[in-house]
Design an enzyme around this catalytic site. Structure first.
Site, PDB file in Angstrom:
ATOM      1  N   HIS A  79    -122.941 -60.817 -94.297  1.00  0.00           N
ATOM      2  CA  HIS A  79    -121.541 -60.580 -93.925  1.00  0.00           C
ATOM      3  C   HIS A  79    -120.827 -59.900 -95.079  1.00  0.00           C
ATOM      4  O   HIS A  79    -120.892 -60.369 -96.210  1.00  0.00           O
ATOM      5  CB  HIS A  79    -120.829 -61.898 -93.601  1.00  0.00           C
ATOM      6  CG  HIS A  79    -121.141 -62.399 -92.234  1.00  0.00           C
ATOM      7  ND1 HIS A  79    -120.245 -62.380 -91.206  1.00  0.00           N
ATOM      8  CD2 HIS A  79    -122.293 -62.912 -91.718  1.00  0.00           C
ATOM      9  CE1 HIS A  79    -120.816 -62.862 -90.110  1.00  0.00           C
ATOM     10  NE2 HIS A  79    -122.053 -63.202 -90.392  1.00  0.00           N
ATOM     11  N   TYR A 208    -110.863 -67.198 -90.487  1.00  0.00           N
ATOM     12  CA  TYR A 208    -110.161 -68.344 -91.067  1.00  0.00           C
ATOM     13  C   TYR A 208    -108.720 -68.239 -90.586  1.00  0.00           C
ATOM     14  O   TYR A 208    -108.020 -67.298 -90.964  1.00  0.00           O
ATOM     15  CB  TYR A 208    -110.190 -68.292 -92.596  1.00  0.00           C
ATOM     16  CG  TYR A 208    -111.547 -68.587 -93.219  1.00  0.00           C
ATOM     17  CD1 TYR A 208    -112.550 -67.627 -93.264  1.00  0.00           C
ATOM     18  CD2 TYR A 208    -111.803 -69.834 -93.787  1.00  0.00           C
ATOM     19  CE1 TYR A 208    -113.786 -67.902 -93.849  1.00  0.00           C
ATOM     20  CE2 TYR A 208    -113.041 -70.120 -94.374  1.00  0.00           C
ATOM     21  CZ  TYR A 208    -114.017 -69.146 -94.408  1.00  0.00           C
ATOM     22  OH  TYR A 208    -115.230 -69.420 -94.983  1.00  0.00           O
ATOM     23  N   PRO A 300    -114.716 -78.391 -97.572  1.00  0.00           N
ATOM     24  CA  PRO A 300    -115.600 -77.329 -97.056  1.00  0.00           C
ATOM     25  C   PRO A 300    -115.008 -75.922 -97.012  1.00  0.00           C
ATOM     26  O   PRO A 300    -115.766 -74.956 -96.970  1.00  0.00           O
ATOM     27  CB  PRO A 300    -115.956 -77.808 -95.645  1.00  0.00           C
ATOM     28  CG  PRO A 300    -114.887 -78.772 -95.271  1.00  0.00           C
ATOM     29  CD  PRO A 300    -114.407 -79.392 -96.542  1.00  0.00           C
ATOM     30  N   LYS A 304    -118.303 -73.686-100.664  1.00  0.00           N
ATOM     31  CA  LYS A 304    -118.830 -73.609-102.030  1.00  0.00           C
ATOM     32  C   LYS A 304    -119.880 -74.691-102.349  1.00  0.00           C
ATOM     33  O   LYS A 304    -120.593 -74.594-103.356  1.00  0.00           O
ATOM     34  CB  LYS A 304    -117.683 -73.730-103.046  1.00  0.00           C
ATOM     35  CG  LYS A 304    -116.921 -72.439-103.230  1.00  0.00           C
ATOM     36  CD  LYS A 304    -117.669 -71.447-104.093  1.00  0.00           C
ATOM     37  CE  LYS A 304    -117.099 -70.060-104.071  1.00  0.00           C
ATOM     38  NZ  LYS A 304    -117.907 -69.075-103.361  1.00  0.00           N
ATOM     39  N   TYR A 392    -114.989 -65.891-103.276  1.00  0.00           N
ATOM     40  CA  TYR A 392    -115.747 -66.215-102.059  1.00  0.00           C
ATOM     41  C   TYR A 392    -117.212 -65.800-102.193  1.00  0.00           C
ATOM     42  O   TYR A 392    -118.121 -66.521-101.793  1.00  0.00           O
ATOM     43  CB  TYR A 392    -115.098 -65.511-100.863  1.00  0.00           C
ATOM     44  CG  TYR A 392    -115.558 -66.013 -99.514  1.00  0.00           C
ATOM     45  CD1 TYR A 392    -114.816 -66.952 -98.809  1.00  0.00           C
ATOM     46  CD2 TYR A 392    -116.740 -65.542 -98.922  1.00  0.00           C
ATOM     47  CE1 TYR A 392    -115.218 -67.416 -97.563  1.00  0.00           C
ATOM     48  CE2 TYR A 392    -117.157 -65.995 -97.683  1.00  0.00           C
ATOM     49  CZ  TYR A 392    -116.396 -66.934 -97.008  1.00  0.00           C
ATOM     50  OH  TYR A 392    -116.814 -67.393 -95.779  1.00  0.00           O
TER      51      TYR A 392
END
Ligand code: DHB
Length: 398
Positions: A79, A208, A300, A304, A392
């Protein structure tokens, strides 16, 4: 009369056979450093425990470089971004463009399956369904632990080094004396309701979503199975939620003027996941070292947990390799400090993503607007997007 334990001698005794313990065991064996792994649960239970699914490039490389690449490369899905959705609008972030990095979606339980298979293939000593009952002499050069196997037989592992890789409810962690340790923690007034559904993908990238009704995450597992989460009460009972009710709740959190609609299907797994931030300092005492969730837990959001566990494994493996090849224990002595640098960056990132995206019940309207202002600051600026993208996809090793 108590049974005399059978003695097993090794160099590194690893308590916990989840991904962190198995990865360390695999690397140690590859370097010729003998080790034993003892795990409380059976293989099937761990295989069926659903966790996050995002791997930083470094974690993928770690699997690939050590010969476990097989399925992460063929079944993992690369991704190059995420979609931050708020005010009912999509804000795509392109990680490749922003920081020249990507992540790979590959479920944590598949990583466990791959690592367990590699350990079995290479003749690794991994014992499932074995409960550690005592950890002894960690301040000496001969630390030990006792365990009982599924048949009730008692063993004692005598090692040079012990590693606690036994997850967030770690038994190993509790063996460190209170006077030399400090625990840092935060609790959150919400949890995640996680589902697996037989449905096609709703969007190419993970979504998100911040909404007045609470957070939602639309993730994936394959073309035909999707993983989704929505913010819920920590005491939510999954039995109270029908498939229709779940999808209605998810849909209202991602809805917007663009008419975005989730693709639905039968739900075959429902779980409530707790939220906690926790760090133990230091991560070692005498000859006992903690890795992964045994030493620290992140909420969550941002996935990570496993990445951080693998980062610990890398630092500890390099320290152990140096110790066994030169006799110098300087790197071992620096393990905790070295690992904690990345851990605190990840703690900050996970806390930040969580607070920016969630809406605690009864939140002050000012705080809701503030979070939207924060999301706008991040998404409307290349620097803001880069900050999120770098965290990220995983910071370079420091
Ligand atoms: C997943 C879980 C996460 O916590 C996250 O941030 C991204 C993806 C997942 O399970 O797919």
């Amino acid at each position: 009369m108590a049974q005399e334990p059978r003695i097993l001698r090794t160099k590194v005794g690893i308590i916990g056979g989840g991904p962190a313990g198995l990865m360390l065991s695999h690397l140690l064996s590859g370097a010729g450093i003998e080790n034993i792994v003892v795990e409380k649960n059976d293989h099937e239970t761990i295989r069926n425990t659903h966790r996050a699914g995002i791997l930083e490039a470094q974690a993928v490389r770690m699997l690939a470089d050590s010969g476990i690449e097989g399925r992460v490369l063929s079944h993992g899905d690369e991704h190059s971004g995420i979609d931050l959705r708020f005010n009912g609008e999509s804000h795509p972030l392109d990680f490749r463009e922003l920081v020249d990095a990507t992540v790979t979606l590959y479920a944590q339980n598949e990583i466990f399956v791959d690592l367990a298979a590699a350990r079995a293939r290479d003749g690794g000593d991994v014992r499932y369904s074995c409960e550690v009952t005592e950890i002894l002499d960690v301040e000496s050069n001969n630390p030990k632990f006792r365990f009982t196997d599924a048949n009730g037989a008692v063993y004692e592992v005598h090692a040079d080094i012990l590693v606690g890789a036994d997850g967030s409810r770690s038994f190993a962690r509790r063996q460190m004396p209170q006077s030399t340790r400090q625990d840092f923690k935060v609790s959150y007034p919400f949890a995640w309701f996680g589902i697996l559904t037989e449905a096609p993908k709703s969007a190419p990238e993970l979504i998100y979503a911040n909404s007045p009704h609470g957070f939602a995450l639309i993730s994936q597992r394959s073309d035909s199975v999707q993983r989704m989460y929505f913010q819920c009460d920590p005491n939510e009972n999954v039995e109270d939620w029908s498939d229709d009710r779940i999808f209605d709740e998810l849909q209202r959190r991602v809805a917007g003027p663009d008419g975005f609609e989730l693709k639905t299907g039968p739900i075959f797994d429902k779980t409530v996941l707790g939220f906690r931030s926790f760090v133990r300092e230091p991560l070692s005492h005498g000859r006992l070292f903690l890795i992964g969730d045994a030493g620290h837990t992140v909420p969550p959001t941002g996935a990570k947990g496993l990445n951080l566990a693998f980062a610990d494994v890398k630092v500890l493996f390099e320290a152990l390799d140096s110790y066994y090849s030169t006799g110098d224990d300087t790197l071992l002595g620096g393990y905790s400090q070295q690992a904690l640098k990345r851990i605190w960056k990840a703690q900050n990132f996970s806390y930040w993503m969580t607070s920016m995206l969630h809406t605690p019940v009864g939140t002050d309207p000012f705080m809701m607007r503030r979070a939207l202002g924060e999301l706008d600051s991040v998404t409307s600026s290349t620097y803001g997007q880069q900050y999120l993208a770098e965290a990220y996809t995983g910071w370079p090793n420091s």
